[in-house]
Design an enzyme around this catalytic site. Structure first.
Site, PDB file in Angstrom:
ATOM      1  N   TYR A 180       0.830  -1.208   0.000  1.00  0.00           N
ATOM      2  CA  TYR A 180       0.000   0.000   0.000  1.00  0.00           C
ATOM      3  C   TYR A 180       0.863   1.255   0.000  1.00  0.00           C
ATOM      4  CZ  TYR A 180      -3.912   3.001   1.565  1.00  0.00           C
ATOM      5  OH  TYR A 180      -4.872   3.967   1.671  1.00  0.00           O
ATOM      6  N   LYS A 189       0.720   4.073  -2.963  1.00  0.00           N
ATOM      7  CA  LYS A 189       0.293   5.445  -2.689  1.00  0.00           C
ATOM      8  C   LYS A 189       1.420   6.449  -2.894  1.00  0.00           C
ATOM      9  CE  LYS A 189      -4.063   4.852  -1.722  1.00  0.00           C
ATOM     10  NZ  LYS A 189      -5.067   5.278  -2.726  1.00  0.00           N
TER      11      LYS A 189
END
Length: 235
Positions: free
Chosen positions: A117, A121
């Protein structure tokens, strides 16, 4: 499909217009279907918000290839394919459109158990800064929003579960969440999205802007904090 149908129903109940495309975000084919549906149903496309996301949180040695690939495919590749398709439409039709990509504090500074993640991001913000340069001549803006909000996804994070459950009960979140953590509701994020999509934000591009609860933040662009030089280079 049921979640998409609920979103359409909520919008139309308030007097808005909405259609849904049920497809896995990530592939070029899905990106094409999304843009085509917007053009077919509304006569054009002006704004893209890339907000699809999944979590597969595990520490590094427990994270599988599948855990990594799924999160990267939805968040990072999905943002790339959707923005590429939208920008192609903007360019072809001379639309000074808006690209708003959703990032995360995890992508800005990392978080335990979120290798996949964090990478996705952080990559989104890197792409936004690049797109801001590439799209400037066309009058298209590209920005990243860094939200911290109660959603079905953040409900799976134990640290936020109490706040999300309070929101679902219609109760106010404690000040600790809204001010100290900058964690609030999806409605707290909506205003920033609407602003960045508006004419008033025509001069704002390449930025990472945080919002959540009672807090609004502007994240800095990375800069070297110290530089030293040595004649002939460093051994």
């Amino acid at each position: 499909a049921s979640v998409a149908d609920e979103a359409v129903a909520a919008i139309t109940a308030e007097g808005g217009r909405a259609v849904a495309v049920v497809a896995p975000v990530g592939s070029t084919e899905t990106a094409q279907a999304l843009v085509a549906a917007a053009v077919e149903n509304f006569g054009g496309l002006d704004i893209l918000v890339t907000n699809a996301g999944v979590l597969r949180d595990k520490s590094l040695l427990k994270m599988t290839d599948e855990d990594f690939d799924l999160v990267i495919n939805v968040h990072l590749r999905g943002t790339f394919t959707c923005v590429r398709e939208a920008y192609a439409y903007f360019k072809e039709n001379n639309v000074q459109g808006r690209i708003i990509a959703i990032g995360s504090p995890t992508g800005q500074r990392g978080n335990f158990g979120q290798t996949n993640y964090a990478a996705a991001k952080a990559g989104i913000v890197g792409m936004v800064r690049t797109w801001a340069m590439e799209m400037k001549k066309a009058g298209v803006t590209a920005n990243a929003v860094i939200p911290v909000a109660a959603t079905a996804m953040t409900k799976t994070v134990p640290y936020f579960a109490a706040a999300v459950e309070a929101d679902e009960r219609g109760e106010a979140m404690p000040d600790f969440f809204r001010r100290t953590l900058g964690f609030g509701t999806a409605e707290d994020v909506a205003g920033l999205i609407a602003f960045l999509a508006s004419e008033e934000a025509a001069g704002i591009t390449g930025q990472a802007i945080g919002v959540g609860g009672d807090r609004l933040q502007l994240w800095s662009h990375p800069e070297a904090v110290e530089s030293e030089y040595r004649d002939g280079g460093w051994s």
